[in-house]
Each structure stands twice: as structure tokens, then as C-alpha cells.
Design a protein around this motif. Structure first.
Motif, PDB file in Angstrom:
ATOM      1  N   LYS A  84      11.651   9.556   1.982  1.00 35.54           N
ATOM      2  CA  LYS A  84      12.907  10.186   1.441  1.00 35.54           C
ATOM      3  C   LYS A  84      12.855  10.557   0.058  1.00 35.54           C
ATOM      4  N   ASN A  85      12.403   9.370  -0.623  1.00 36.35           N
ATOM      5  CA  ASN A  85      12.261   9.450  -2.029  1.00 36.35           C
ATOM      6  C   ASN A  85      11.047  10.510  -2.575  1.00 36.35           C
ATOM      7  N   PHE A  86      10.036  10.263  -1.723  1.00 36.88           N
ATOM      8  CA  PHE A  86       8.575  11.167  -2.068  1.00 36.88           C
ATOM      9  C   PHE A  86       8.182  11.856  -0.919  1.00 36.88           C
ATOM     10  N   PRO A  87       8.852  12.718  -0.480  1.00 37.49           N
ATOM     11  CA  PRO A  87       8.427  13.613   0.634  1.00 37.49           C
ATOM     12  C   PRO A  87       6.918  14.199   0.946  1.00 37.49           C
ATOM     13  N   SER A  88       6.580  14.267  -0.327  1.00 38.59           N
ATOM     14  CA  SER A  88       4.979  14.747  -0.325  1.00 38.59           C
ATOM     15  C   SER A  88       4.054  13.834  -0.394  1.00 38.59           C
ATOM     16  N   THR A  89       4.360  12.428  -0.303  1.00 41.99           N
ATOM     17  CA  THR A  89       3.360  11.295  -0.330  1.00 41.99           C
ATOM     18  C   THR A  89       3.014  10.893   1.034  1.00 41.99           C
ATOM     19  N   LEU A  90       1.429  10.569   1.073  1.00 40.52           N
ATOM     20  CA  LEU A  90       1.399  10.019   2.307  1.00 40.52           C
ATOM     21  C   LEU A  90       1.907   8.489   2.506  1.00 40.52           C
ATOM     22  N   PHE A  91       2.506   8.092   3.582  1.00 39.31           N
ATOM     23  CA  PHE A  91       3.067   6.743   3.765  1.00 39.31           C
ATOM     24  C   PHE A  91       2.212   6.336   5.179  1.00 39.31           C
ATOM     25  N   ILE A  92       1.816   5.157   5.374  1.00 38.86           N
ATOM     26  CA  ILE A  92       1.258   4.514   6.483  1.00 38.86           C
ATOM     27  C   ILE A  92       1.925   3.274   6.697  1.00 38.86           C
ATOM     28  N   GLN A  93       2.340   3.331   7.829  1.00 40.01           N
ATOM     29  CA  GLN A  93       3.042   2.078   8.348  1.00 40.01           C
ATOM     30  C   GLN A  93       1.982   1.072   8.918  1.00 40.01           C
ATOM     31  N   SER A  94       1.766  -0.016   8.281  1.00 39.78           N
ATOM     32  CA  SER A  94       0.705  -1.013   8.515  1.00 39.78           C
ATOM     33  C   SER A  94       0.962  -2.298   8.117  1.00 39.78           C
ATOM     34  N   ASP A  95       0.874  -3.225   8.878  1.00 38.92           N
ATOM     35  CA  ASP A  95       0.537  -4.785   8.408  1.00 38.92           C
ATOM     36  C   ASP A  95      -0.661  -4.787   7.547  1.00 38.92           C
ATOM     37  N   MET A  96      -0.409  -5.243   6.230  1.00 33.87           N
ATOM     38  CA  MET A  96      -1.643  -5.211   5.301  1.00 33.87           C
ATOM     39  C   MET A  96      -2.830  -6.335   5.879  1.00 33.87           C
ATOM     40  N   ARG A  97      -2.407  -7.202   6.938  1.00 31.99           N
ATOM     41  CA  ARG A  97      -3.486  -8.422   7.275  1.00 31.99           C
ATOM     42  C   ARG A  97      -4.491  -7.485   8.416  1.00 31.99           C
ATOM     43  N   HIS A  98      -3.790  -6.311   8.895  1.00 32.49           N
ATOM     44  CA  HIS A  98      -4.664  -5.490   9.880  1.00 32.49           C
ATOM     45  C   HIS A  98      -4.950  -3.934   9.338  1.00 32.49           C
ATOM     46  N   LEU A  99      -4.898  -4.149   8.182  1.00 31.42           N
ATOM     47  CA  LEU A  99      -5.215  -2.733   7.231  1.00 31.42           C
ATOM     48  C   LEU A  99      -6.846  -2.246   7.520  1.00 31.42           C
ATOM     49  N   SER A 100      -7.112  -1.014   8.237  1.00 31.00           N
ATOM     50  CA  SER A 100      -8.203  -0.399   8.393  1.00 31.00           C
ATOM     51  C   SER A 100      -8.103   1.072   8.125  1.00 31.00           C
ATOM     52  N   LEU A 101      -8.287   1.430   7.139  1.00 27.55           N
ATOM     53  CA  LEU A 101      -8.114   3.159   6.655  1.00 27.55           C
ATOM     54  C   LEU A 101      -9.217   3.886   6.751  1.00 27.55           C
ATOM     55  N   ASN A 102     -10.239   3.162   6.848  1.00 32.06           N
ATOM     56  CA  ASN A 102     -11.603   4.121   6.731  1.00 32.06           C
ATOM     57  C   ASN A 102     -11.629   4.837   5.471  1.00 32.06           C
ATOM     58  N   LYS A 103     -11.080   4.445   4.427  1.00 27.32           N
ATOM     59  CA  LYS A 103     -11.134   5.160   3.162  1.00 27.32           C
ATOM     60  C   LYS A 103     -11.083   4.187   1.914  1.00 27.32           C
TER      61      LYS A 103
END
Length: 207
Positions: A84-103
Motif C-alpha cells: 500500500k505504501n509503495f504500490p510500484s515496488t516489487l515485494f516478495i514474501q519469503s523467509d530469508m532462510r529459504h531465499l532463492s531469487l535467482n538474481k
């Protein structure tokens, strides 16, 4: 004995999302560290805000500096507020311990988020940081100074914090090809935060 959730603190944030958003300090005491981070980046650099919360104030400040920021948080309630605060930003729901963004990113920030992990879960995160950073990328995170745990409280909920020792953090950074640019202990101008800033300088070995 505290009864809060020490393994999945994001579940606590799901309960207190609105309270957290209302009471989170809106100023930018972190500005001097963010500005120093920015000196290592180019315009339109890619930044990963790991444990971004509602995006206020850090993600918003970085966006205003024309950086491309991706926000990650494990709490769906917190992320709903961030979107809601930043509608044009990409947000991803993830536990950082399992992060794998391939980026890969030019910088990763884990400000007052990484330290919500239990101490035993923290060492593995340095491989995750490494896997998501470009060479010469910058890692900015906050921590404790001694190995153990501490508890706070917000919205009537116990809030867990974990830490390794300063030496353990230094050894992990070195093992993962990071060189420390800054280490500030108990900064009185930044809420007594313990701040690390390090550059990822991988050593490419030839066979």
C-alpha cells in the motif's frame, strides 16, 4: 521464561503489523549508513531490502535516491502494508532462510531483520548473501555483539532477537569473501545499533 516465537518471528509480526506500523520511528536515524552505502552504488543499482517491513523509512529513502529496490519479508501482513505504501515496488514474501531469487543485487540490506533469526540459523545466511550479490556488492546489516538471545516486547507480544559474537561475524564474513568496510558498535546516534558494512570481493580460483 519468554513464551514468544523464537524460530519464526515473522508470525509475531503478523499479529502486530498495524501496531508496528503505527509505532515504528518515522525518522531516518539510519541515513548516514544508507548514504555511505549509496556512495558505493551507481544510479539505478539493484538493492535487496531483506526484511523490508512496511518499507518506511528505509526502502522509501532508497527509492527516492533512484535506486531499484526489491523488498522481501516473511510476514504477509507487513507486506500488505508495504504494498500500500509503495504500490510500484516489487515485494516478495519469503523467509530469508529459504531465499532463492535467482538474481544478483548490487547491495543487500538486512537492517533490524537478520537479528530476528536464532543464532544457529545465522551462519547459513552468509552463503545466501553471497549468492545474491554481484562482485563488489555491499552488505549492510545489524547484529548483536555476543552469542546468545535477547527479548523485547511490542504490541503485547514477546519479540525475539538472536546474535553471534563479533568474532563469529568477522570470521563468517571473511570465509565468504567479504571485506569489512565499517563496523560500528552501539551507535548512540542510531538507536545503539551495531552496524556492519562489508564488500563482497570473491576470489576467483583457477583450476
Amino acid at each position: 521464561m519468554k513464551k514468544g516465537n523464537s524460530k519464526n518471528v515473522f508470525e509475531v509480526y503478523n499479529k502486530i503489523a498495524d501496531c508496528f506500523a503505527e509505532n515504528r520511528y518515522q525518522g531516518l536515524m539510519e541515513k548516514k549508513y544508507l548514504d555511505e552505502l549509496i556512495t558505493h552504488l551507481d544510479a539505478r543499482s539493484e538493492v535487496l531490502d531483506l526484511g523490508c517491513g512496511t518499507g518506511i523509512p528505509i526502502l522509501g529513502y532508497l527509492r527516492n535516491q533512484n535506486l531499484n529496490v526489491t523488498g522481501v519479508d516473511a510476514s504477509d501482513k507487513i507486506l500488505a502494508l508495504a504494498k500500500k505504501n509503495f504500490p510500484s515496488t516489487l515485494f516478495i514474501q519469503s523467509d530469508m532462510r529459504h531465499l532463492s531469487l535467482n538474481k544478483k543485487f548490487d547491495a543487500i540490506i538486512a537492517w533490524h531483520s537478520f537479528f530476528h533469526l536464532p543464532a544457529e540459523d545465522q551462519p547459513a545466511m552468509f552463503a545466501t548473501f553471497e549468492a545474491h550479490l554481484n562482485p563488489n556488492g555491499i552488505l549492510l546489516f545489524t547484529s548483536g555483539t555476543t552469542h546468545g538471545e535477547a527479548w523485547g516486547s511490542i504490541g503485547g507480544e514477546d519479540l525475539f532477537h538472536g546474535s553471534l559474537s563479533t568474532r563469529e561475524y568477522q570470521d563468517l564474513l571473511t570465509a565468504h569473501d567479504f571485506s569489512v568496510l565499517k563496523h560500528q558498535i552501539n551507535d548512540p546516534d542510531c538507536g545503539n545499533a551495531n552496524v556492519w558494512m562489508a564488500k563482497y570481493t570473491p576470489v576467483f580460483k583457477t583450476v
